[in-house]
Structures are given as structure tokens and as C-alpha cells.
Design a protein around this motif. Sequence first.
Motif, PDB file in Angstrom:
ATOM      1  N   THR A   1       0.828  -1.202   0.000  1.00 13.63           N
ATOM      2  CA  THR A   1       0.000   0.000   0.000  1.00 13.63           C
ATOM      3  C   THR A   1       0.862   1.252   0.000  1.00 13.63           C
ATOM      4  N   LEU A   2       1.930   1.238   0.818  1.00  9.95           N
ATOM      5  CA  LEU A   2       2.844   2.374   0.881  1.00  9.95           C
ATOM      6  C   LEU A   2       3.525   2.597  -0.460  1.00  9.95           C
ATOM      7  N   GLU A   3       3.944   1.513  -1.087  1.00 13.74           N
ATOM      8  CA  GLU A   3       4.614   1.632  -2.383  1.00 13.74           C
ATOM      9  C   GLU A   3       3.679   2.226  -3.433  1.00 13.74           C
ATOM     10  N   ARG A   4       2.398   1.827  -3.407  1.00 15.64           N
ATOM     11  CA  ARG A   4       1.437   2.393  -4.368  1.00 15.64           C
ATOM     12  C   ARG A   4       1.230   3.881  -4.120  1.00 15.64           C
ATOM     13  N   MET A   5       1.199   4.271  -2.847  1.00 13.41           N
ATOM     14  CA  MET A   5       1.030   5.684  -2.514  1.00 13.41           C
ATOM     15  C   MET A   5       2.220   6.504  -2.998  1.00 13.41           C
ATOM     16  N   ILE A   6       3.438   5.971  -2.776  1.00 14.73           N
ATOM     17  CA  ILE A   6       4.640   6.665  -3.217  1.00 14.73           C
ATOM     18  C   ILE A   6       4.675   6.764  -4.734  1.00 14.73           C
ATOM     19  N   SER A   7       4.319   5.664  -5.404  1.00 17.62           N
ATOM     20  CA  SER A   7       4.319   5.654  -6.866  1.00 17.62           C
ATOM     21  C   SER A   7       3.327   6.668  -7.417  1.00 17.62           C
ATOM     22  N   LYS A   8       2.150   6.759  -6.794  1.00 22.83           N
ATOM     23  CA  LYS A   8       1.136   7.709  -7.248  1.00 22.83           C
ATOM     24  C   LYS A   8       1.618   9.139  -7.046  1.00 22.83           C
ATOM     25  N   ARG A   9       2.284   9.393  -5.913  1.00 23.51           N
ATOM     26  CA  ARG A   9       2.820  10.722  -5.656  1.00 23.51           C
ATOM     27  C   ARG A   9       3.903  11.075  -6.662  1.00 23.51           C
ATOM     28  N   ASP A  10       4.822  10.125  -6.921  1.00 25.14           N
ATOM     29  CA  ASP A  10       5.886  10.365  -7.895  1.00 25.14           C
ATOM     30  C   ASP A  10       5.312  10.680  -9.269  1.00 25.14           C
ATOM     31  N   GLN A  11       4.276   9.939  -9.674  1.00 28.75           N
ATOM     32  CA  GLN A  11       3.680  10.151 -10.981  1.00 28.75           C
ATOM     33  C   GLN A  11       3.051  11.535 -11.063  1.00 28.75           C
TER      34      GLN A  11
ATOM     35  N   PRO B   1      16.830  12.857  -6.270  1.00 28.70           N
ATOM     36  CA  PRO B   1      16.603  11.491  -5.808  1.00 28.70           C
ATOM     37  C   PRO B   1      17.582  10.497  -6.425  1.00 28.70           C
ATOM     38  N   GLU B   2      17.910   9.474  -5.661  1.00 29.14           N
ATOM     39  CA  GLU B   2      18.720   8.374  -6.173  1.00 29.14           C
ATOM     40  C   GLU B   2      17.808   7.407  -6.916  1.00 29.14           C
ATOM     41  N   VAL B   3      18.268   6.923  -8.065  1.00 29.45           N
ATOM     42  CA  VAL B   3      17.502   5.925  -8.813  1.00 29.45           C
ATOM     43  C   VAL B   3      18.446   4.804  -9.233  1.00 29.45           C
ATOM     44  N   THR B   4      17.874   3.791  -9.832  1.00 28.30           N
ATOM     45  CA  THR B   4      18.652   2.626 -10.243  1.00 28.30           C
ATOM     46  C   THR B   4      19.823   2.990 -11.151  1.00 28.30           C
ATOM     47  N   ILE B   5      20.938   2.324 -10.954  1.00 28.19           N
ATOM     48  CA  ILE B   5      22.080   2.492 -11.848  1.00 28.19           C
ATOM     49  C   ILE B   5      21.845   1.744 -13.147  1.00 28.19           C
TER      50      ILE B   5
ATOM     51  N   VAL C   1       5.606   9.767 -19.829  1.00 28.12           N
ATOM     52  CA  VAL C   1       4.574   9.539 -18.828  1.00 28.12           C
ATOM     53  C   VAL C   1       4.493   8.076 -18.409  1.00 28.12           C
ATOM     54  N   ASP C   2       5.023   7.186 -19.239  1.00 30.33           N
ATOM     55  CA  ASP C   2       4.953   5.751 -18.959  1.00 30.33           C
ATOM     56  C   ASP C   2       6.288   5.147 -18.535  1.00 30.33           C
ATOM     57  N   ASP C   3       7.315   5.959 -18.412  1.00 30.17           N
ATOM     58  CA  ASP C   3       8.657   5.413 -18.189  1.00 30.17           C
ATOM     59  C   ASP C   3       8.840   4.817 -16.798  1.00 30.17           C
ATOM     60  N   GLY C   4       8.408   5.487 -15.767  1.00 30.99           N
ATOM     61  CA  GLY C   4       8.551   4.969 -14.408  1.00 30.99           C
ATOM     62  C   GLY C   4       9.756   5.513 -13.685  1.00 30.99           C
ATOM     63  N   ILE C   5      10.927   5.417 -14.297  1.00 33.58           N
ATOM     64  CA  ILE C   5      12.137   5.920 -13.643  1.00 33.58           C
ATOM     65  C   ILE C   5      12.104   7.442 -13.564  1.00 33.58           C
ATOM     66  N   ASP C   6      11.601   8.106 -14.606  1.00 30.83           N
ATOM     67  CA  ASP C   6      11.522   9.565 -14.536  1.00 30.83           C
ATOM     68  C   ASP C   6      10.572  10.014 -13.431  1.00 30.83           C
ATOM     69  N   ALA C   7       9.553   9.213 -13.142  1.00 33.61           N
ATOM     70  CA  ALA C   7       8.662   9.541 -12.032  1.00 33.61           C
ATOM     71  C   ALA C   7       9.392   9.441 -10.700  1.00 33.61           C
ATOM     72  N   GLN C   8      10.244   8.431 -10.563  1.00 34.46           N
ATOM     73  CA  GLN C   8      11.011   8.276  -9.325  1.00 34.46           C
ATOM     74  C   GLN C   8      12.001   9.428  -9.133  1.00 34.46           C
ATOM     75  N   THR C   9      12.419  10.036 -10.219  1.00 32.18           N
ATOM     76  CA  THR C   9      13.397  11.120 -10.160  1.00 32.18           C
ATOM     77  C   THR C   9      12.735  12.472  -9.909  1.00 32.18           C
ATOM     78  N   SER C  10      11.429  12.548 -10.069  1.00 30.43           N
ATOM     79  CA  SER C  10      10.711  13.805  -9.923  1.00 30.43           C
ATOM     80  C   SER C  10      10.205  13.988  -8.491  1.00 30.43           C
ATOM     81  N   THR C  11      10.433  15.174  -7.932  1.00 34.36           N
ATOM     82  CA  THR C  11       9.882  15.519  -6.622  1.00 34.36           C
ATOM     83  C   THR C  11       9.211  16.883  -6.727  1.00 34.36           C
ATOM     84  N   ALA C  12       8.585  17.300  -5.631  1.00 32.29           N
ATOM     85  CA  ALA C  12       7.939  18.608  -5.638  1.00 32.29           C
ATOM     86  C   ALA C  12       8.934  19.716  -5.914  1.00 32.29           C
TER      87      ALA C  12
ATOM     88  N   GLY D   1      11.279  -1.581 -10.600  1.00 28.44           N
ATOM     89  CA  GLY D   1      10.138  -1.350 -11.465  1.00 28.44           C
ATOM     90  C   GLY D   1      10.515  -0.926 -12.858  1.00 28.44           C
ATOM     91  N   GLY D   2      11.813  -0.984 -13.203  1.00 28.89           N
ATOM     92  CA  GLY D   2      12.265  -0.507 -14.500  1.00 28.89           C
ATOM     93  C   GLY D   2      12.683  -1.651 -15.386  1.00 28.89           C
TER      94      GLY D   2
END
Length: 318
Positions: free
Chosen positions: A5-15, A53-57, A210-221, A282-283
Motif C-alpha cells: 500500500t505504501l509503495e502504491r502511494m509513493i508511486s502515485k505521488r511520484d507520478q 533522488p537516487e535511482v537505479t544504476i 509519462v509511462d517510463d517509471g524511472i523519470d517519475a522516481q526522479t521527480s519531486t515537488a 520497477g524498470g
Amino acid sequence: MANSTLERMISKRDQAELEKYLNVSHDASETGYSLDTPLDIIFDSNSTAALVPEVTIGPYWVAGELIRTDVTDDEPGVPLHLDLQFIDINTCESVPNMLIDIWHCNSTGVYSGIEMGQAGLNKTYGRGIQTTDDDGVVQFDTIFPGHYRGRTPHIHLMSTENATVLPNKTYLTDGNPNHIGQLFFDQSLISAVEKLEPYHSNTQPLTLNVDDGIDAQTSTAEYDPFVDYVQLSENLQDGLLAYLTVFVDTKANQTAYAHAAAHYYEGGGVASPGGGFPGGPGGPGGPGGPGGPGGPGGPGGPPGGPFPPSPPNTTQAA
């Protein structure tokens, strides 16, 4: 709260944060900047101090690559001059004398320096390292990256302090990696580039930002992972100037996540035992890679053996 549930919330926020930046044009061509514009003008934009943010190498990092500015190796594509400035989030001061490693695929989505269905261990295009100057700036000449299955066009980057630089313009993996990240491009720019050859000949499906996933993880407020860019003439094939300010935590240590698929020595590339990094959070693993969209694994999965491996019949240049 359950982890799923937490992961889905974080993913939704990142998106949601990503989509905010997808609606912003990063085309700065109206500034009139050129390759002759002083760097202090380019980076005098009062960037918001926000930790990146740190993301996958990912599965395609090669350690020990060449220290150089031009990483094109005659690969065809839209010329890209990339300026990056690195700022310490703890002091808001520029970080000098830090190694900046970039790597990306070619115009048709193939990485150099890697086996696994890629271009091979002894190819070096799209890879290189520079040392930040007193203003924390590095410059690279390359081409606009293509795409591969599951990933939008992007460039990987890693910053490392206190690594030993060798006389043969390579380095030892004895430093402290303090940031592992990726940078991205406007969808409108990607669409324009993809109409050109050799990009247009790439038969792999194009993944949108919009569908990449990693760019969402790299985006913050606070942090926008998309480069600002200038088209250098009315003809896109004449090239682009792109630039980005990267705030890093110089007190951080990302060594545990810096798994390389190969190591480049004086005598050429040597694959890491087990193939290096096993996937991304997730990438996708990329073409021929070990993952897939939504594939398992996050930063930190261990390689298949000790690294770096000993090169056959040679020693690392001193």
C-alpha cells in the motif's frame, strides 16, 4: 501500513510530480544561448536547492571508462552538448574536482561496453567521465540518446569523489559515489528527434515519458529532472545545447548500489562475473537485459561475483 500500500502511494505521488514537469516546456531557445555562451550565464538561473533522488544504476554501467569530453565515437545522431553543474545540498556551494560519469544508448537504443545483446565490451560510444571545475561544471559532447523497449530516451549519470585518476585517462573504482541518477528530455523534443534518421529506423517501441517509471522516481515537488535545452539552429540536425543543475549530498555513500556490468581496462572491456546489476526498481532491463517493465530488483542487488574482475593477461595502468 502494508508495504504494498505504501509503495502504491509513493508511486502515485511520484507520478503526480512527474506530470507537473511534463506540462512545462524546457525549450530555452529564446534565450539565444549558444555553445559560446559563458557557463556562468547559463547557470545563473537561481535553481531551486533540491536534493536529486537516487535511482537505479541500471544494468549497463561500465566502470573505469575514459576521462574525455567527446563521447560520440563517430556515432550518427543529433549532436548534443551537455553542461552539468553539481552543487552540494549541504552548503549550496559548487563541488569541484568530482568525477562525473555519463552513459547512454546510441540513436537506435544500443549500449556500448556491454555484451548481453548490446554493442560489445570494446565499444565506448556514449560513455565518458569529466572532472568538475571550480564552479562544479562538466561539459560533454555526445548525441541525443535513442530509446529502447520500456525506457524513454535518458542519460545516466553518477558523481564520485576521491577516486584515483590514472595517467592513461581512466580511473580506479576506489572513490565514493555520492549520487546515481538519470536525466530526461521533453516529449516534444523526443518526438522531433525520432522523426530523423537513424532514430526513425529504430524498430523498438517508443516508451513515452509519462509511462517510463524511472523519470517519475526522479521527480519531486522541488526537483525537475528534465534538462533545459536550446536548439542551435532552425535545423534540429545542427544540434542542441542542454544543461541542468544537480544538487547532491556529498556526505552520502552510494557504493552499495554502484554495480557495474563490466570494467574498461587499458586492454579493453572485461565483463563482471554474473553480468553485473540484476535489474532496476520497477524498470526495464533494456534490450537483451535482465529485466522488463516492472521487473524485480532495486538498487543494491549484488553482482554475480567480486568486482572489478582481474583483466586477462594485463594489469590496470598505473
